[in-house]
Design a protein around this motif. Sequence first.
Motif, PDB file in Angstrom:
ATOM      1  N   VAL A  13       0.347  -1.580  -7.366  1.00 26.53           N
ATOM      2  CA  VAL A  13       1.781  -1.430  -7.087  1.00 26.53           C
ATOM      3  C   VAL A  13       2.030  -0.069  -6.465  1.00 26.53           C
ATOM      4  CG1 VAL A  13       4.099  -1.314  -8.087  1.00 26.53           C
ATOM      5  CG2 VAL A  13       2.427  -2.878  -9.060  1.00 26.53           C
ATOM      6  N   ARG A  14       2.834  -0.069  -5.442  1.00 23.04           N
ATOM      7  CA  ARG A  14       3.323   1.164  -4.844  1.00 23.04           C
ATOM      8  C   ARG A  14       4.811   0.983  -4.589  1.00 23.04           C
ATOM      9  NH1 ARG A  14       3.617   0.546   1.013  1.00 23.04           N
ATOM     10  NH2 ARG A  14       3.746   2.789   1.191  1.00 23.04           N
ATOM     11  N   ILE A  29      -4.740  -1.662   3.764  1.00 25.99           N
ATOM     12  CA  ILE A  29      -4.715  -0.480   2.911  1.00 25.99           C
ATOM     13  C   ILE A  29      -3.404   0.232   3.234  1.00 25.99           C
ATOM     14  CG2 ILE A  29      -5.900   1.650   2.279  1.00 25.99           C
ATOM     15  CD1 ILE A  29      -8.517   0.281   3.200  1.00 25.99           C
ATOM     16  N   LEU A  30      -2.419   0.017   2.382  1.00 26.28           N
ATOM     17  CA  LEU A  30      -1.059   0.441   2.688  1.00 26.28           C
ATOM     18  C   LEU A  30      -0.730   1.808   2.088  1.00 26.28           C
ATOM     19  CD1 LEU A  30       0.657  -3.004   2.079  1.00 26.28           C
ATOM     20  CD2 LEU A  30      -0.271  -2.068   4.214  1.00 26.28           C
ATOM     21  N   GLY A  31       0.214   2.488   2.728  1.00 31.17           N
ATOM     22  CA  GLY A  31       0.726   3.738   2.193  1.00 31.17           C
ATOM     23  C   GLY A  31       0.001   4.990   2.646  1.00 31.17           C
ATOM     24  N   ILE A  32      -0.846   4.877   3.646  1.00 28.67           N
ATOM     25  CA  ILE A  32      -1.540   6.057   4.170  1.00 28.67           C
ATOM     26  C   ILE A  32      -0.671   6.641   5.285  1.00 28.67           C
ATOM     27  CG2 ILE A  32      -3.603   6.919   5.344  1.00 28.67           C
ATOM     28  CD1 ILE A  32      -5.145   4.598   4.020  1.00 28.67           C
ATOM     29  N   ASP A  33      -0.271   7.899   5.134  1.00 31.90           N
ATOM     30  CA  ASP A  33       0.610   8.531   6.120  1.00 31.90           C
ATOM     31  C   ASP A  33      -0.064   8.761   7.465  1.00 31.90           C
ATOM     32  OD1 ASP A  33       2.813   8.608   4.407  1.00 31.90           O
ATOM     33  OD2 ASP A  33       2.229  10.547   3.573  1.00 31.90           O
ATOM     34  N   THR A  45      -1.783   6.288  -2.396  1.00 36.33           N
ATOM     35  CA  THR A  45      -0.546   5.678  -2.870  1.00 36.33           C
ATOM     36  C   THR A  45      -0.235   6.058  -4.311  1.00 36.33           C
ATOM     37  OG1 THR A  45      -1.711   3.603  -3.372  1.00 36.33           O
ATOM     38  CG2 THR A  45      -0.550   3.730  -1.262  1.00 36.33           C
ATOM     39  N   ASN A  46      -1.232   6.458  -5.071  1.00 35.54           N
ATOM     40  CA  ASN A  46      -0.955   6.932  -6.430  1.00 35.54           C
ATOM     41  C   ASN A  46      -0.303   8.304  -6.424  1.00 35.54           C
ATOM     42  OD1 ASN A  46      -1.839   4.613  -7.682  1.00 35.54           O
ATOM     43  ND2 ASN A  46      -3.852   5.426  -8.179  1.00 35.54           N
TER      44      ASN A  46
END
Length: 143
Positions: free
Chosen positions: A60-61, A89-93, A140-141
Amino acid sequence: MNTQEQIETYLASQPEPKRNDLQALHYLMLEVMPPGKLWFLDGKNSNNKLVTNPAIGYGVRTIIYADGKTREFYQIGISANTAGISVYILGIDDKTYLAKRFGETIGKASVSGYCIKFKRLTDIDLDTLKAAIRYGIEMTNKE
């Protein structure tokens, strides 16, 4: 149908050899991901029209939109596509990081800002894939 049943139905619906690869990847994800939420997105919109490939999600993010609203979503996703399999792979800026860090060593795969696509699981280096997934989880954590 609960999420686990939806995932099992989705995996069983895939033709071989993709089914075997997706099942192996699902077990790999359960091993690599810390215990957490499982997701299943059927790919349909509110009108029940198929708009994207179904996907299995892990973890979860929280997505924060420009207007300040938030929504929970998965950290890592896997999906069958016409050419093979996608790992999201989601949430990598930094949208160049995956390709720069893992593109050369992952094997026969296309690596974009948040997606690793390959035809068969045997075409890629699993240790490199695990490292990319662990990086995504770590990023993401921190959110």
